[in-house]
Structure formats: C-alpha cells, structure tokens
Write an enzyme that holds these catalytic residues in place. Structure first.
Site, PDB file in Angstrom:
ATOM      1  N   ARG A  65       0.806  -1.227   0.000  1.00 31.57           N
ATOM      2  CA  ARG A  65       0.000   0.000   0.000  1.00 31.57           C
ATOM      3  C   ARG A  65       0.837   1.274   0.000  1.00 31.57           C
ATOM      4  O   ARG A  65       0.531   2.216  -0.726  1.00 31.57           O
ATOM      5  CB  ARG A  65      -0.931   0.035   1.215  1.00 31.57           C
ATOM      6  CG  ARG A  65      -2.191  -0.742   1.014  1.00 31.57           C
ATOM      7  CD  ARG A  65      -2.655  -1.301   2.316  1.00 31.57           C
ATOM      8  NE  ARG A  65      -1.709  -2.309   2.764  1.00 31.57           N
ATOM      9  CZ  ARG A  65      -1.810  -3.600   2.458  1.00 31.57           C
ATOM     10  NH1 ARG A  65      -2.820  -4.032   1.765  1.00 31.57           N
ATOM     11  NH2 ARG A  65      -0.902  -4.466   2.855  1.00 31.57           N
ATOM     12  N   THR A  66       1.870   1.332   0.816  1.00 34.08           N
ATOM     13  CA  THR A  66       2.635   2.580   0.890  1.00 34.08           C
ATOM     14  C   THR A  66       3.337   2.814  -0.442  1.00 34.08           C
ATOM     15  O   THR A  66       3.237   3.897  -1.036  1.00 34.08           O
ATOM     16  CB  THR A  66       3.653   2.527   2.056  1.00 34.08           C
ATOM     17  OG1 THR A  66       2.943   2.154   3.236  1.00 34.08           O
ATOM     18  CG2 THR A  66       4.309   3.864   2.278  1.00 34.08           C
ATOM     19  N   LYS A  95      26.611  -4.229  -3.577  1.00 33.10           N
ATOM     20  CA  LYS A  95      28.082  -4.180  -3.662  1.00 33.10           C
ATOM     21  C   LYS A  95      28.697  -3.493  -2.454  1.00 33.10           C
ATOM     22  O   LYS A  95      29.894  -3.297  -2.382  1.00 33.10           O
ATOM     23  CB  LYS A  95      28.496  -3.427  -4.932  1.00 33.10           C
ATOM     24  CG  LYS A  95      27.921  -3.996  -6.208  1.00 33.10           C
ATOM     25  CD  LYS A  95      28.329  -3.129  -7.397  1.00 33.10           C
ATOM     26  CE  LYS A  95      27.583  -3.524  -8.651  1.00 33.10           C
ATOM     27  NZ  LYS A  95      27.740  -2.527  -9.718  1.00 33.10           N
ATOM     28  N   ARG A 116      11.822   3.675   2.413  1.00 29.04           N
ATOM     29  CA  ARG A 116      11.506   2.705   3.481  1.00 29.04           C
ATOM     30  C   ARG A 116      12.758   1.891   3.742  1.00 29.04           C
ATOM     31  O   ARG A 116      13.408   1.423   2.797  1.00 29.04           O
ATOM     32  CB  ARG A 116      10.351   1.797   3.064  1.00 29.04           C
ATOM     33  CG  ARG A 116      10.141   0.660   4.059  1.00 29.04           C
ATOM     34  CD  ARG A 116       8.870  -0.108   3.826  1.00 29.04           C
ATOM     35  NE  ARG A 116       7.702   0.663   4.228  1.00 29.04           N
ATOM     36  CZ  ARG A 116       6.481   0.159   4.338  1.00 29.04           C
ATOM     37  NH1 ARG A 116       6.265  -1.112   4.078  1.00 29.04           N
ATOM     38  NH2 ARG A 116       5.462   0.908   4.708  1.00 29.04           N
ATOM     39  N   HIS A 144       6.251   5.727  11.038  1.00 23.92           N
ATOM     40  CA  HIS A 144       5.642   5.615   9.711  1.00 23.92           C
ATOM     41  C   HIS A 144       4.704   6.820   9.564  1.00 23.92           C
ATOM     42  O   HIS A 144       3.482   6.689   9.628  1.00 23.92           O
ATOM     43  CB  HIS A 144       4.873   4.298   9.629  1.00 23.92           C
ATOM     44  CG  HIS A 144       4.452   3.889   8.253  1.00 23.92           C
ATOM     45  ND1 HIS A 144       4.479   4.752   7.168  1.00 23.92           N
ATOM     46  CD2 HIS A 144       3.964   2.712   7.784  1.00 23.92           C
ATOM     47  CE1 HIS A 144       4.035   4.103   6.095  1.00 23.92           C
ATOM     48  NE2 HIS A 144       3.720   2.868   6.439  1.00 23.92           N
TER      49      HIS A 144
END
Ligand code: NCD
Length: 321
Positions: A65-66, A95, A116, A144
C-alpha cells in the site's frame, strides 16, 4: 546524539521540508494538510500538479500500500517515478554502497525521495545526505509518518473530530511503527484516551509512554480482551511484527493473541465504532468482519492513503498553494 534532534518543525509550511516523524507536526499543520486533502479530492482535475517532477521510491523493505499509493499518487498528479523495490538486492547496495551514497546520487536525478528502510533513523540519515526532500515511508520499528497522517485524516472524517476520543490500539505496541506515529499525532489534540491492548512482552516502550503522557495523552495499558472499553470511538488493530523477532518461538507464542471476530465485535463494539487496520492483516481480524459497515480498512483508509500522500508530496514540492 538522538537523530531526531535534526528534524525541522513543519509549522504550516510544507515546502522543501523532509517528512521524517510525527514530532515535526502540530495541530495546525495537520489541519492544514487535511483541508488541502479535502480540496484535492473535491477538485477532480489534478493531473498536471506534478508535471515534470520525478520522485524516487526506494523501498528496502516489502510494501504494497505505501509503495503503491506513492507510485499511483505521483503518476495521477502527472509526475514520474523512479522505482526501486528491494534495492538491497537490485541496487549498488549489494556491492556495499552506503545508504548515504545512494541518496546523494538519487537526489541529483529527482525532486523528492521516498524511503523505506529497516533501520530506525535511516530516513533522517538520508535527509542529511540529500539536497532534496526525503519522506520516511517506514524506518524499522521507528515511525511511519504518512500512515499516521492518513489514519488521523480518516479518524477526523469518520468521527468528525480528533479530540475527546477513546481509542483502542491493539497488537504489537513495541515494534509497530504505525502506532508509534499515530500516538504522537493523537497527543496533539485535547482529551484523548487510548487503551493499548498488547501481550506483556510487546508493550509500548516506557520512554514513549512518558513523553506521550507528558504531552497530555491518557494511556491505559491492558492485556486482556475483557478490559476493552465498550464506549470506544475507534479500534486500531495491528499485526504482531513477525520480522522484528529474533526468536521464532516467541512470535508463535503471541501471534494470535487478539482476534476480532463478529462475536468479539458484537460483545465489545458499539454502533458508531470505527474499525481500522494499517494492513497487512495476518489473522487478527477474521474475513467475516470485512462486510461490517464499521470496518473501513479496505475502503476509507485506502482511499485516504492515496489522497493524503498526493497532497503531501504536492505541498512539499511547492506545487499546491
Ligand atoms: C505497515 C508497516 O509497514 O509498518 N504497513 C503499512 O505500511 N500499511 C504495517 C505493518 O506492516 O504491519
């Protein structure tokens, strides 16, 4: 040094601000955002607001959803996205590139970064490395903020107010970043009482209880369903955050502690109750509950998540007056 010391207050001016924590907000800034979100929803033609803008979406943790609402929102506003889901496996971080170095590069390509990341404070670190605004789309067990913004906006539209509320928050208070941000937001408004229903091992950290209480929130910690008050205005159910457990057996012990069934809803819920969940749910609300008109996790919360994020990005990029 706590990372949050560096974050800037919004004070009703969103342009060029990083959005990292609910601590940046206050009642007035939230009300302004909600008013602008109402306007955007009513306005209808918003397809050129982000014309020519590019948003980098960098999601080091899974998201439906986000990620989906940020990607959809930017495109619906006429902007473009550079999308990395799982950059931990697909970008130069494989890397060994640091988060800061990746951010320096993407901040040259784009106008805004949505991040995120599994580490608490990662979004603040990114903001320090970036010369464009950064939006925190979840930093580990930290915060959040955009979820809390959509949740507060939803409560305000459904209950008609953000003060004098009784709210039950259930599930993982320790690791749930959505509740951490939401509780901060609720503390900006007068006379709110929250009941935190969680297993004893997953209680809200003491330091958060202390600062929220200082900010005026009345908090009752409960661990038995029978302590759920029958006069609640909102139930905010959450999942136990499996990925934050180092011991799988500990997760198994607590995973299905509080389940909303039609019977539970009948026993403890009232007629005007609003039942919310940030999703994903993994068993803590049974599917039979979905058809109940009080359950709004697949309707209002989803739609509001899209529009709040569209409005927020537009304000941060200075495209909405
Ligand atoms: C939440 C999250 O990622 O913190 N999901 C979301 O963004 N709606 C909640 C969760 O994962 O439990």
């Amino acid at each position: 040094m706590p990372v949050m010391e560096h974050i800037t207050k919004i004070e009703s001016e969103y342009k060029n601000k990083d959005i990292l924590s609910l601590s940046q907000f206050d009642k007035k800034s939230l009300e302004l955002l909600f008013q602008k979100t109402d306007d955007l929803q009513k306005h209808g033609d918003f397809s050129n607001i982000l014309k020519g803008a590019l948003a980098t979406l960098l999601f080091f943790e899974p998201s439906s959803r986000t990620f989906g609402s940020f990607a959809a929102g930017v495109k619906l506003l006429g902007g473009n996205t550079l999308e990395f889901q799982n950059p931990g496996q697909t970008s130069s971080s494989v890397k060994g590139e640091t988060l800061e170095d990746s951010i320096r590069v993407f901040s040259e390509y784009s106008d805004i970064i949505v991040l995120r990341h599994p580490d608490v404070g990662a979004a603040t670190r990114a903001a320090q490395a970036s010369n464009i605004p950064v939006i925190n789309a979840g930093d580990g067990v930290g915060e959040h903020p955009t979820q809390a913004l959509l949740d507060l906006y939803t409560i305000s539209s459904k209950s008609g107010r953000l003060e004098n509320l009784t709210i039950v928050l259930a599930g993982d208070m320790k690791n749930g970043r959505t509740v951490h941000s939401l509780l901060k937001g609720l503390s900006f408004f007068k006379n709110n009482t929250v009941y935190l229903l969680s297993p004893k091992t997953l209680k809200l950290p003491e330091s958060m209880i202390d600062s929220l209480t200082e900010d005026g929130l009345t908090i009752h910690e409960i661990d038995s369903e029978s302590d759920v008050p029958k006069n609640a205005d909102v139930w905010y159910w959450t999942r136990i955050q499996k990925e934050r457990f180092s011991d799988h057996n500990e997760y198994e012990k607590v995973k299905n502690t509080y389940i909303v069934t039609p019977e539970f809803l009948h026993t403890y819920g009232n007629e005007t109750l609003v039942l919310m969940h940030p999703l994903p749910r993994v068993g803590e609300i049974t599917p039979e509950v979905d058809a109940d008109k009080r359950a709004i996790y697949f309707s209002d919360q989803i739609k509001n998540g899209l529009f709040i994020r569209m409005t927020l990005i537009s304000l941060v990029l200075g495209r909405l007056k």
